[in-house]
Design an enzyme around this catalytic site. Structure first.
Site, PDB file in Angstrom:
ATOM      1  N   GLU A  91       0.773  -1.094  -0.001  1.00 16.48           N
ATOM      2  CA  GLU A  91       0.043  -0.168  -0.023  1.00 16.48           C
ATOM      3  C   GLU A  91       1.002   1.299   0.131  1.00 16.48           C
ATOM      4  O   GLU A  91       0.583   2.265  -0.749  1.00 16.48           O
ATOM      5  CB  GLU A  91      -0.747  -0.150   1.071  1.00 16.48           C
ATOM      6  N   GLU A 118       2.213   1.652  -3.296  1.00 13.49           N
ATOM      7  CA  GLU A 118       1.311   2.117  -4.173  1.00 13.49           C
ATOM      8  C   GLU A 118       1.047   3.617  -4.013  1.00 13.49           C
ATOM      9  O   GLU A 118       1.175   4.551  -5.149  1.00 13.49           O
ATOM     10  CB  GLU A 118       0.007   1.405  -4.103  1.00 13.49           C
ATOM     11  N   CYS A 132      -8.032  -1.786   4.167  1.00 12.87           N
ATOM     12  CA  CYS A 132      -7.983  -2.744   5.209  1.00 12.87           C
ATOM     13  C   CYS A 132      -9.156  -3.105   5.790  1.00 12.87           C
ATOM     14  O   CYS A 132      -9.151  -4.267   6.270  1.00 12.87           O
ATOM     15  CB  CYS A 132      -6.690  -2.309   6.222  1.00 12.87           C
ATOM     16  N   SER A 153      -6.942   1.816  -2.333  1.00 12.99           N
ATOM     17  CA  SER A 153      -5.661   1.210  -2.802  1.00 12.99           C
ATOM     18  C   SER A 153      -6.164  -0.158  -3.214  1.00 12.99           C
ATOM     19  O   SER A 153      -7.217  -0.720  -2.676  1.00 12.99           O
ATOM     20  CB  SER A 153      -4.770   0.945  -1.440  1.00 12.99           C
ATOM     21  N   LYS A 211     -15.196  -9.393   8.552  1.00 13.40           N
ATOM     22  CA  LYS A 211     -13.992 -10.339   8.008  1.00 13.40           C
ATOM     23  C   LYS A 211     -14.910 -11.507   7.444  1.00 13.40           C
ATOM     24  O   LYS A 211     -14.259 -12.291   6.603  1.00 13.40           O
ATOM     25  CB  LYS A 211     -13.201 -10.466   9.109  1.00 13.40           C
ATOM     26  N   GLU A 268     -15.909 -11.023   4.296  1.00 12.30           N
ATOM     27  CA  GLU A 268     -14.823 -10.793   3.243  1.00 12.30           C
ATOM     28  C   GLU A 268     -14.208 -12.079   2.620  1.00 12.30           C
ATOM     29  O   GLU A 268     -13.876 -12.161   1.539  1.00 12.30           O
ATOM     30  CB  GLU A 268     -13.552 -10.046   4.265  1.00 12.30           C
ATOM     31  N   GLU A 307     -13.790 -12.886  -5.345  1.00  7.48           N
ATOM     32  CA  GLU A 307     -12.214 -12.460  -5.856  1.00  7.48           C
ATOM     33  C   GLU A 307     -11.175 -12.772  -4.852  1.00  7.48           C
ATOM     34  O   GLU A 307     -10.081 -12.864  -5.111  1.00  7.48           O
ATOM     35  CB  GLU A 307     -12.159 -11.187  -5.938  1.00  7.48           C
ATOM     36  N   CYS A 336     -10.377  -1.004  14.827  1.00  6.76           N
ATOM     37  CA  CYS A 336     -10.551  -2.614  15.088  1.00  6.76           C
ATOM     38  C   CYS A 336     -10.489  -2.967  16.330  1.00  6.76           C
ATOM     39  O   CYS A 336     -11.234  -3.871  16.755  1.00  6.76           O
ATOM     40  CB  CYS A 336      -9.398  -3.238  14.593  1.00  6.76           C
TER      41      CYS A 336
END
Length: 588
Positions: free
Chosen positions: A282, A285, A307, A327, A366, A369, A374, A512
């Site tokens: 990241e 990038e 994230c 990102s 999560k 996720e 993908e 988090c």
């Protein structure tokens, strides 16, 4: 200032203070059910609906709800006389008369505020008999809804609409059929819900709970054909101890690793390691984008962090025109998966499909996720199951492990070595600070004059700073909660007038550490603050505090990936996003 008397105690408070707050400030407990706050984070839910907090105010004919009644000069308040206690007990009995009595099977048993109230009031039978409201059950990959247990406190509605600005939940119907639900009682998975799970964190009963994946993990552990690998997120180690009676902010990193080995995981790794990997990708990038801007090339700026999966879903559903600003780096959880299944599995001679990767996360998003298409290869997920901090605690207890008596153990290598920069990923501002530590030194080729970026720390909803990259001013912003993120995204959509280069967003209050999968904080913001302080303590005690100096990160680029944002790392560690603004999805 206003002077009054509460339970024969003279008290002085600021004008506008409610009786409830005045009492709490002076150590007097008034029970509540619908009221909820996170002091210091501008979050307060006070609908005055449940009437559990009623008190007697001398000279007033009716009992007053303490959560919405402001203190007045000379007021005399009684919080626990016979009249108040009898009224309070009747209110709770009425709520219980329309509530299932399945406490033995309820996921909130032991953490249920209604259960605690009934115990405190000595309720042993329900004098009111009659019909109970029933609703169909509903689930996403992250959240399970059983509205038979809804007490109409409307905390979830406040959280979803005001704090997260998602708007998936609201009160519908009137009278007996009234309930908090998506519009038209639709499935939650077809709405604007982003699976942040904060509705679960604030629900006082078992109406909203997480989707439990412990049984899936147990099956994998019992399968002799599978190699089961576990990764643990930065925020877990500063909260897990609360489930075992330890003080909030107690760091249990080593004991947690020891517990996971005794449960039977074949390899115990650290998501902090892949957090360092995330910074390499990241941060690189970001530097590439900044370089293009300086060269006059057109590129989507500012860059947003990637994230937080609830934040990603929020962007896909609300700001699809800004997806290019995200990102493309995967989250640390999802970076760990392909590294484990492609690099580490080959090292130990295990087929990809025979490795099961389990993550322990503070976050319920999560769970959704890991299910994204993908993040699968020929149908095989990079991460198979995600369990929360609370689920890990339950797993440890099922195995009869005394966490406090365990020795301190290290994570396994080579995916267990991490830096202080990775540890602070769990707190709002942590990803930004970690990225700045590396990006500055990579860009300038100089050592940081100071390693702590205190301007991006703390629980303010939005933090901004300008960091001097040796003559290049880099403007950054940090947001936590999605309502703050929405305001920032509208600003970016309107031309980014403040010229930000990099923006960090975390969906949950405090980041988090305040995730929906963490131990219930029951509105005590001091708990979130102590978890945050613990992350910075662990960072300060680390021998290496910059991601690019992690020897295991250096080694994997040398041996496998070549360079950050290279061809192979783009293939395995980066992703793409989907415009979900008009797409109807069904989860469950």
């Amino acid at each position: 200032m206003v002077k009054l008397t509460i339970d024969n105690r003279p008290i002085e408070v600021e004008a506008g203070t409610t009786i409830l707050k005045a009492a709490r400030q002076n150590g007097i407990d008034i029970p509540t059910l619908c009221y909820f706050e996170l002091a210091g984070m501008n979050f307060e839910n006070k609908p005055g609906g449940c009437r559990v907090c009623v008190v007697e105010v001398e000279g007033r004919r009716n009992l007053a709800p303490a959560c919405v009644t402001e203190c007045m000069e000379g007021m005399v308040v009684h919080t626990h006389n016979a009249r108040v206690i009898n009224a309070r007990k009747t209110v709770v009995e009425l709520i219980l008369s329309d509530h299932p009595n399945d406490c033995l099977q309820c996921a909130k048993s032991g953490d249920c505020e209604l259960q605690a109230l009934a115990t405190k009031l000595g309720i042993r039978e329900i004098p009111f008999k009659g019909e109970q409201s029933t609703y169909r059950k509903d689930t996403t990959k992250s959240v399970y809804r059983d509205m038979d247990k809804c007490v109409m406190c409307r905390r979830c509605e406040t959280m979803c609409n005001q704090i997260q600005s998602v708007g998936a939940l609201s009160a519908i119907n009137r009278g007996f059929p009234a309930v908090v639900s998506p519009a038209f009682e639709s499935d939650l998975g077809t709405t604007s819900c982003v699976n942040c799970g904060q509705c679960v964190q604030v629900c006082p009963v078992g109406a909203l709970t997480l989707v439990d994946n412990v049984s899936d993990v147990m099956k994998a552990l019992a399968d002799p054909t599978k190699t089961v690998v576990v990764q643990t997120a930065p925020a877990v180690r500063v909260a897990l101890g609360e489930e075992f009676g330890l003080e909030p902010g107690t760091i249990v990193t080593g004991k947690m690793a020891a517990a996971l080995r005794r449960i039977g995981f074949d390899y115990v790794f650290d998501t902090d390691w892949s957090a360092d990997l995330t910074i390499m990708e990241e941060g690189t990038e970001l530097l590439h984008r900044v370089a293009k801007v300086l060269n006059g090339e057109k590129v989507a700026m500012p860059q947003f962090t990637s994230c937080c999966p609830a934040w990603i879903m929020f962007m896909e559903k609300n700001f699809p025109d800004l997806l290019d600003n995200l990102s493309t780096a995967k989250s640390p959880q999802q970076m760990f998966g392909p590294v484990a299944k492609n690099f580490f599995a080959k090292k130990i001679g295990v087929k990809r499909e025979d490795m099961v990767v389990v993550s322990v996360m503070p976050c319920l998003a999560k769970k959704s996720e890991v299910a994204r298409d993908e993040f699968k290869v020929n149908g095989d997920p990079d991460v198979n199951f995600s369990i929360s901090t609370r689920e890990l605690a339950h797993l440890i207890k099922q195995f009869n492990i005394d966490l406090s008596q365990l020795p301190e153990e290290d994570f396994d290598s080579p995916l267990g070595e991490s830096t202080g920069a990775a540890v602070i990923f769990g707190a709002t501002g942590g990803v930004m600070e970690a990225a700045l530590r590396t990006a500055y030194e990579v860009h300038t080729k100089k050592t940081l004059p100071r390693i702590d970026f205190e301007e991006v720390r703390g629980l303010d909803g939005v933090k901004t700073a300008t960091v001097d990259f040796d003559g290049l001013p880099v403007k950054v912003a940090v947001c936590h909660t999605l309502s703050n993120a929405r305001a920032m995204m509208e600003e970016v959509r309107n031309g980014n007038p403040r010229g930000f280069h990099f923006i960090e967003v975390m969906a949950c209050p405090g980041g988090c550490i305040g995730g929906a999968g963490q131990p219930y904080h029951h509105g005590n913001s001091d708990i979130i603050r102590k978890r945050m302080e613990a992350t910075y303590r662990e960072d300060a005690g680390k021998p290496i505090r910059k991601s690019h100096e992690n020897p295991d990160i250096i080694a994997i680029y040398k041996e496998y990936y070549g360079e950050p944002c290279g061809h192979l790392s783009h293939e395995q560690l980066h992703t793409h996003y989907i415009d979900r603004s008009t797409k109807v999805e069904i989860e469950g």
